[in-house]
Design an enzyme around this catalytic site. Structure first.
Site, short mmCIF file in Angstrom:
data_model
loop_
_atom_site.label_atom_id
_atom_site.label_comp_id
_atom_site.label_asym_id
_atom_site.label_seq_id
_atom_site.Cartn_x
_atom_site.Cartn_y
_atom_site.Cartn_z
N LYS A 80 0.93 -1.15 0.04
CA LYS A 80 0.10 -0.08 -0.12
C LYS A 80 0.91 1.31 0.04
CE LYS A 80 -3.69 2.19 2.32
NZ LYS A 80 -3.38 3.67 2.53
N LYS A 128 -3.23 -1.29 7.22
CA LYS A 128 -2.22 -0.48 7.63
C LYS A 128 -1.18 -1.17 8.58
CE LYS A 128 -3.60 4.14 5.92
NZ LYS A 128 -3.47 5.73 6.29
#
Length: 703
Positions: A141, A345
């Site tokens: 990401k 995350k």
């Protein structure tokens, strides 16, 4: 370089004869471009250069000379056109052909979160317990700026930022300068007539450090982190500035593409699509891989977490996507997010450092914020020297004092904050921190309102710190929308005592503006034109622009709809303000206190005297509210109305516009690419309208 590419050796081309360029010249130009594109791909995308830089430069100069002699041969996708030196007046909005939807980010940031995602996918696909594992594509990401690249007939024609997902900004002039992005796609590799490639513009760690070194050497402002540097570079109006910034790109998906039935590619899997993008010349992150089942997703999460700090670019998590496109279609979307993908995350990074002192910052509303001054420390690839302490109560709660060793965290990998003190010896005779009694900027008294944790300067617009922020807020796009009135110009206007109050903005003259640093006459005139244009506004924008504490954009709209006229709002009692939708005691008291101050009323009257105006309306009690008490959901892209415009129209008619469909929803207004909300409405039996139906409803038609 092959001899047959040498049209001339060092000498300038002969002056062209009148008429079209000779076929020999055209063929040579095309050959030079093909060779340069191949070398650029090897250097910037594959990281395996096959010729020295000097050889590339020599061929590039030959192409430049030929195009200079035959300008009719210059095309937008020529390697010489990456930097065209264009300076735009502003970035134009562009509506995405296919919305750029966001991927849901899980709050569970542990590797085992992948197991929950896999279990959810298997349940949605109704897979039996013994069925083979679901195949996923696992990707890093990236912490950059999402970009949509549109190619028509193999040529880059437009580059657009994500924006709000529906409408972005045209930044083609800057994206052309990024060497890793091809200006044209190769022939003979199945490139469709129309294809939109989506990915992330980013700045590598080493490039970010070098850029900041150059900025500091030139006396410029350093960037806080690579993402800010990338985003700021992409949104420059001058492509010459963007060309000096070392930007890169990774592709990870598609937007609009010619359907397979019309000659477009017929992809079966997401991974096959990424491989095709590689074949077309786009860089794809080398870490991207196929992962079968939850166990391999967990392993990928752990591997990326271990490698994260050593990667040449910043990532803030991982993304998992179902590989089969048929399964993606089966899973569909929920709340404009794909069910078949998720982002996880990593936890915020933390590092210890010494707190050397506590400074005070004064914000737009007069809030005094204590900020820890730190010994420089690298946290997540960014050098941190300051971190917020929020307020006096947070300082006492964390028990931190000057000289302590503290733990610093980049919350969300962006905002630095002090987490707490590292136990151990602290310097002797260090007193507890106390908030100042006077504002460090203007000397006005500091007070802490009853029931609040924050201390505030009482100087109002007379405080330069508040003045600058108040002007910037007033000029913001969602307030008065004064284009060109940015930080640096406001600094000059306030520091030079040219502007002391908001009305002073409308008294500016061309001579005064043009005399400021870096402000040419044309730029000054543009600002004056923007100021003149801003005089015609709406009551809600004006209210929001005044910067009243607790009054955001939504509350300003509610006030304008309820009262209709500014004078009615200014004269309203707390009890009358409490009758406005979503206005509670704290907000009502803040509004009443603001307009009770004579100097604030004076500012309003002076702004009116300067020509600021809007169309006054009737109070809500006197206005028909055909949709009062109804809840409406907007989904998809409407033919002629933007989402914000449709929302304003519905709210003006008394409706509440919601983001999700339930049994309490009165109507769903659906446009193109409506997705899961439309399906949910049909499942619940909620009435679905198109744009024409919505307009008829607003006009008082049948419900």
């Amino acid at each position: 370089m092959n001899d047959n590419l040498d049209l001339f050796s060092g000498a300038a081309p002969a002056a062209p004869e009148s008429g079209a360029a000779p076929d020999k010249v055209l063929a040579k130009v095309q050959a030079l471009r093909a060779q340069l594109n191949q070398w650029a791909h090897e250097y910037y995308v594959l990281d395996t250069p096959t010729v020295p830089d000097g050889e590339y430069d020599r061929v590039f100069q030959q192409l430049q000379a030929l195009e200079g002699a035959y300008p009719e041969l210059v095309t937008p996708d020529s390697p010489t056109q990456r930097v065209i030196g264009a300076v735009l007046d502003g970035l134009m909005p562009v509506r995405h052909a296919v919305p750029m939807l966001s991927i849901r980010t899980e709050t569970d940031n542990e590797a085992t979160g992948a197991e929950a995602f896999d279990a959810r996918i298997r349940k949605e696909l109704e897979l039996a317990e013994g069925a083979p594992p679901v195949e996923y594509v696992a990707e890093p990401k990236f912490d950059g700026l999402a970009m949509n690249l549109r190619y028509e007939n193999g040529r880059l024609v437009q580059a657009t930022t994500r924006g709000d997902g529906e409408v972005g900004e045209d930044v083609t002039h800057n994206i052309r300068t990024i060497r890793k992005i091809p200006l044209s796609l190769p022939e003979g590799k199945g490139v469709p007539p129309v294809v939109e490639v989506r990915g992330e513009v980013y700045m590598g760690r080493a490039d970010f450090v070098k850029l900041n070194e150059r900025q500091q050497a030139a006396g410029g402002k350093s960037f806080a982190n690579p993402r800010n540097a990338a985003a700021g570079s992409v949104r420059q109006l001058d492509s010459g500035i963007a060309a000096q910034r070392p930007l890169s790109f990774f592709a990870y998906g598609l937007g609009e593409i010619t359907p397979a039935a019309q000659g477009g590619p017929d992809f079966v899997t997401h991974y096959a699509m990424l491989q095709t993008l590689r074949d077309w010349g786009f860089p794809v992150a080398p870490q991207v891989c196929i992962a079968k089942g939850a166990a391999e997703l967990v392993a990928f999460h752990q591997r990326m977490g271990a490698e994260r700090a050593t990667l040449p670019y910043e990532i803030d998590g991982v993304v998992y996507k179902v590989n089969s496109l048929a399964q993606q279609r089966q899973l569909g979307f929920v709340s404009r997010e794909p069910r078949w993908a998720v982002a996880h995350k990593y936890p915020a990074e933390e590092m210890p450092t010494r707190m050397e002192g506590i400074d005070i910052q004064v914000g737009r509303t007069g809030k005094l914020t204590p900020v820890a001054r730190l010994a420089p420390v690298a946290v997540g690839g960014v050098i941190v020297t300051n971190a917020t302490l929020h307020n006096l109560f947070e300082i006492r709660k964390k028990r931190v004092r000057t000289g302590d060793t503290v733990v610093v965290r980049r919350a969300g990998d962006v905002i630095p904050e002090v987490v707490g003190r590292v136990p151990g010896d602290r310097p002797a005779y260090v007193p507890n921190f106390r908030m100042p009694a006077a504002c460090p900027i203007c000397g006005s008294a500091v007070a802490r309102p009853k029931g609040e944790a924050n201390h505030r300067c009482t100087g109002g617009l007379f405080c330069p710190a508040q003045r600058k922020e108040a002007i910037l807020h007033f000029a913001a796009r969602r307030a008065m929308d004064i284009e060109g009135l940015g930080d640096k110009l406001v600094d000059q206007l306030v520091d030079g005592h040219v502007v002391r109050t908001l009305p002073d903005l409308y008294r500016l003259g061309l001579v005064a503006l043009a005399s400021l640093d870096r402000m040419a006459e044309k730029s000054a005139q543009n600002v004056l034109d923007a100021l003149e244009k801003s005089k015609k506004t709406t009551l809600s924008r004006f209210l929001f622009g005044l910067g009243i504490r607790q009054v955001g954009e939504s509350t300003a709209k509610d006030l304008a709809r309820h009262f209709g006229q500014l004078d009615a709002i200014m004269d309203a009692s707390v009890e009358q303000l409490l009758q406005v939708r979503d206005v509670g005691p704290i907000v009502a008291e803040s509004i009443h206190t603001f307009f009770a101050q004579p100097h604030n009323r004076e500012v309003v009257e002076q702004l009116r005297a300067c020509g600021v105006h809007w169309e006054e309306g009737a109070a809500r009690e006197q206005t028909a509210q055909p949709l009062a008490g109804m809840t409406v959901v907007l989904t998809g892209t409407l033919p002629t109305l933007g989402r914000d415009q449709a929302k304003e129209m519905l709210e003006a008619a008394g409706a509440k516009v919601s983001g999700s469909v339930s049994k309490k929803t009165s109507y769903v207004v659906a446009g193109a690419e409506a997705g899961s909300k439309l399906a949910k409405a049909e499942e619940l039996g909620v009435t679905v309208l198109d744009e024409a139906g919505m307009l008829a409803l607003l006009a008082g038609g049948d419900r």
